[in-house]
Design a protein around this motif. Structure first.
Motif, PDB file in Angstrom:
ATOM      1  N   VAL A  12      33.450   3.089  34.192  1.00  0.00           N
ATOM      2  CA  VAL A  12      32.778   3.896  35.205  1.00  0.00           C
ATOM      3  C   VAL A  12      33.305   5.317  35.107  1.00  0.00           C
ATOM      4  N   LEU A  13      32.394   6.277  34.956  1.00  0.00           N
ATOM      5  CA  LEU A  13      32.787   7.682  34.886  1.00  0.00           C
ATOM      6  C   LEU A  13      33.224   8.143  36.276  1.00  0.00           C
ATOM      7  N   ASP A  14      34.435   8.689  36.355  1.00  0.00           N
ATOM      8  CA  ASP A  14      34.997   9.137  37.624  1.00  0.00           C
ATOM      9  C   ASP A  14      35.575  10.530  37.401  1.00  0.00           C
ATOM     10  N   GLY A  15      34.724  11.549  37.587  1.00  0.00           N
ATOM     11  CA  GLY A  15      35.160  12.910  37.315  1.00  0.00           C
ATOM     12  C   GLY A  15      35.460  13.113  35.848  1.00  0.00           C
ATOM     13  N   ASN A  16      36.683  13.454  35.535  1.00  0.00           N
ATOM     14  CA  ASN A  16      37.101  13.673  34.149  1.00  0.00           C
ATOM     15  C   ASN A  16      37.783  12.451  33.544  1.00  0.00           C
ATOM     16  N   SER A  17      37.631  11.307  34.207  1.00  0.00           N
ATOM     17  CA  SER A  17      38.262  10.079  33.731  1.00  0.00           C
ATOM     18  C   SER A  17      37.236   8.951  33.645  1.00  0.00           C
ATOM     19  N   VAL A  18      37.601   7.911  32.930  1.00  0.00           N
ATOM     20  CA  VAL A  18      36.800   6.695  32.853  1.00  0.00           C
ATOM     21  C   VAL A  18      37.661   5.537  33.334  1.00  0.00           C
ATOM     22  N   LEU A  19      37.174   4.862  34.361  1.00  0.00           N
ATOM     23  CA  LEU A  19      37.849   3.670  34.863  1.00  0.00           C
ATOM     24  C   LEU A  19      37.329   2.462  34.083  1.00  0.00           C
ATOM     25  N   LEU A  20      38.187   1.846  33.288  1.00  0.00           N
ATOM     26  CA  LEU A  20      37.777   0.718  32.465  1.00  0.00           C
ATOM     27  C   LEU A  20      37.596  -0.529  33.313  1.00  0.00           C
ATOM     28  N   LEU A  21      36.643  -1.388  32.898  1.00  0.00           N
ATOM     29  CA  LEU A  21      36.309  -2.592  33.643  1.00  0.00           C
ATOM     30  C   LEU A  21      36.714  -3.835  32.867  1.00  0.00           C
ATOM     31  N   GLU A  22      36.965  -4.912  33.604  1.00  0.00           N
ATOM     32  CA  GLU A  22      37.307  -6.195  32.991  1.00  0.00           C
ATOM     33  C   GLU A  22      36.019  -6.933  32.638  1.00  0.00           C
ATOM     34  N   ALA A  23      35.442  -6.615  31.497  1.00  0.00           N
ATOM     35  CA  ALA A  23      34.209  -7.269  31.040  1.00  0.00           C
ATOM     36  C   ALA A  23      34.055  -7.011  29.554  1.00  0.00           C
ATOM     37  N   THR A  24      33.302  -7.876  28.900  1.00  0.00           N
ATOM     38  CA  THR A  24      33.088  -7.719  27.462  1.00  0.00           C
ATOM     39  C   THR A  24      32.035  -6.671  27.162  1.00  0.00           C
ATOM     40  N   ASP A  25      31.047  -6.515  28.030  1.00  0.00           N
ATOM     41  CA  ASP A  25      30.005  -5.522  27.831  1.00  0.00           C
ATOM     42  C   ASP A  25      29.303  -5.260  29.155  1.00  0.00           C
ATOM     43  N   THR A  32      27.682 -10.141  36.789  1.00  0.00           N
ATOM     44  CA  THR A  32      28.761 -10.681  37.623  1.00  0.00           C
ATOM     45  C   THR A  32      29.436  -9.641  38.503  1.00  0.00           C
ATOM     46  N   GLY A  33      29.121  -8.364  38.304  1.00  0.00           N
ATOM     47  CA  GLY A  33      29.757  -7.316  39.073  1.00  0.00           C
ATOM     48  C   GLY A  33      30.910  -6.689  38.321  1.00  0.00           C
ATOM     49  N   ALA A  34      31.310  -5.509  38.772  1.00  0.00           N
ATOM     50  CA  ALA A  34      32.347  -4.743  38.085  1.00  0.00           C
ATOM     51  C   ALA A  34      33.718  -5.048  38.675  1.00  0.00           C
ATOM     52  N   VAL A  35      34.645  -5.442  37.813  1.00  0.00           N
ATOM     53  CA  VAL A  35      36.027  -5.672  38.228  1.00  0.00           C
ATOM     54  C   VAL A  35      36.909  -4.649  37.510  1.00  0.00           C
ATOM     55  N   PRO A  36      37.489  -3.697  38.221  1.00  0.00           N
ATOM     56  CA  PRO A  36      38.327  -2.690  37.557  1.00  0.00           C
ATOM     57  C   PRO A  36      39.535  -3.325  36.881  1.00  0.00           C
ATOM     58  N   SER A  37      39.869  -2.813  35.717  1.00  0.00           N
ATOM     59  CA  SER A  37      41.027  -3.332  34.983  1.00  0.00           C
ATOM     60  C   SER A  37      42.322  -2.673  35.422  1.00  0.00           C
ATOM     61  N   GLY A  38      42.200  -1.550  36.140  1.00  0.00           N
ATOM     62  CA  GLY A  38      43.391  -0.780  36.491  1.00  0.00           C
ATOM     63  C   GLY A  38      43.710   0.289  35.473  1.00  0.00           C
ATOM     64  N   GLU A  39      43.015   0.262  34.310  1.00  0.00           N
ATOM     65  CA  GLU A  39      43.244   1.275  33.281  1.00  0.00           C
ATOM     66  C   GLU A  39      42.282   2.439  33.487  1.00  0.00           C
ATOM     67  N   LYS A  40      42.802   3.648  33.356  1.00  0.00           N
ATOM     68  CA  LYS A  40      41.982   4.851  33.449  1.00  0.00           C
ATOM     69  C   LYS A  40      42.333   5.746  32.267  1.00  0.00           C
ATOM     70  N   ILE A  41      41.301   6.231  31.568  1.00  0.00           N
ATOM     71  CA  ILE A  41      41.530   7.079  30.409  1.00  0.00           C
ATOM     72  C   ILE A  41      40.789   8.394  30.585  1.00  0.00           C
ATOM     73  N   PRO A  42      41.244   9.471  29.938  1.00  0.00           N
ATOM     74  CA  PRO A  42      40.530  10.752  30.027  1.00  0.00           C
ATOM     75  C   PRO A  42      39.149  10.634  29.384  1.00  0.00           C
ATOM     76  N   TYR A  43      38.159  11.271  30.019  1.00  0.00           N
ATOM     77  CA  TYR A  43      36.790  11.240  29.475  1.00  0.00           C
ATOM     78  C   TYR A  43      36.604  12.301  28.402  1.00  0.00           C
ATOM     79  N   SER A  44      35.909  11.932  27.334  1.00  0.00           N
ATOM     80  CA  SER A  44      35.403  12.901  26.365  1.00  0.00           C
ATOM     81  C   SER A  44      34.127  12.326  25.761  1.00  0.00           C
TER      82      SER A  44
END
Length: 277
Positions: A12-25, A32-44
């Motif tokens: 999920v794009l969140d400003g300048n970051s991407v919140l990664l989700l616990e899903a294969t695709d 099944t809905g979005a379950v955040p993984s807790g990982e956030k990476i910089p967006y590019s």
């Protein structure tokens, strides 16, 4: 979808970051809905991959859904003209056409000499339904994205007027850059869509100009036919295609094709020679 740690992940794009989700695709997220993984990476931009990869069926498409496009091609369909359709015209594309929002569009003159662009708004089904009433149809949409239905006009004409072959060449349909959820987009009939080739605006129209609005497309397509979460439906292209211009103008090696919409984003792809034959 983004590339992270050597594999593609939904996020999920969140400003300048991407919140990664616990899903294969993303299809799994839709189901099944979005379950955040807790990982956030910089967006590019370089991280982005096609938002959908796993399809249960071919990509669903709509033809002749802007009357100006239908009329601009009248007399230019090489003997395959028809009267204005009274219902939406549907066809499919093979899923291997899909490339990312900034990937190269494959181009092989041995396959075709008439590579054409078609900017389109696409939608992703979020809820299973069959014979869906028009007034309930938009409730079945999970979100919206962009596609460019790059087509090989001579292949379209060579196969009895059937469009599957002339629209299913591998690595030719940019998709993305992401999926805007239906609630965030708002009215899907209030989107301005454009296609530019080498900086020149070739297509410029509002989705208000559709011959059949999106709710009608979903209702008619689902008549007796089940639509399922993750199904992708392209909603048609407006006037301005290369095949209808005088003189005709087709995509060539090195062309830069931009597909953009005010509420969705932008695809930017370069036409690059690849051996497909």
């Amino acid at each position: 979808m983004v590339e992270h740690a050597g594999r593609e992940r939904p996020g999920v794009l969140d400003g300048n970051s991407v919140l990664l989700l616990e899903a294969t695709d993303l299809t799994a997220v839709i189901e099944t809905g979005a379950v955040p993984s807790g990982e956030k990476i910089p967006y590019s931009e370089g991280l982005l991959r096609p938002p959908l990869r796993r399809f249960r069926r071919d990509i669903l498409c709509t033809g002749w859904n802007y009357w100006d496009h239908f009329e601009e091609s009248r007399g230019k369909r090489q003997g395959q003209d028809v009267d204005r359709p009274k219902h939406p015209t549907f066809f499919t594309k093979g899923p291997d056409v899909v490339i990312g929002p900034y990937d190269d569009i494959a181009w092989d003159p041995a396959i075709s000499v008439q590579w054409d662009y078609e900017a389109e708004v696409a939608l992703v089904i979020g809820k299973t339904g069959r014979s869906i009433p028009v007034d309930q149809a938009l409730d079945h949409v999970w979100g919206y994205t962009l596609a460019n239905d790059v087509s090989q006009r001579d292949l379209q004409r060579a196969h009895g007027g059937q469009w599957l072959k002339g629209k299913s060449i591998d690595a030719t349909m940019p998709l993305g850059p992401w999926i805007v959820t239906a609630d965030e987009l708002g009215d899907p009939q209030d989107v301005q869509l454009q296609c530019l080739v080498n900086g020149e605006v070739r297509q410029d129209a509002s989705t208000r100009q559709m011959a059949f609005d999106i709710a009608t497309l979903i209702s008619e397509l689902s008549f007796g036919m089940t639509l399922r979460p993750g199904d992708l439906l392209l909603t048609g292209t407006p006037a301005g295609i290369g095949n209808a211009r005088e003189p005709q103008v087709f995509l060539q090696e090195g062309d830069v094709v931009v597909t953009r919409a005010d509420k969705i984003g932008e695809l930017r792809n370069t036409v690059v020679r690849q051996v497909l034959s």
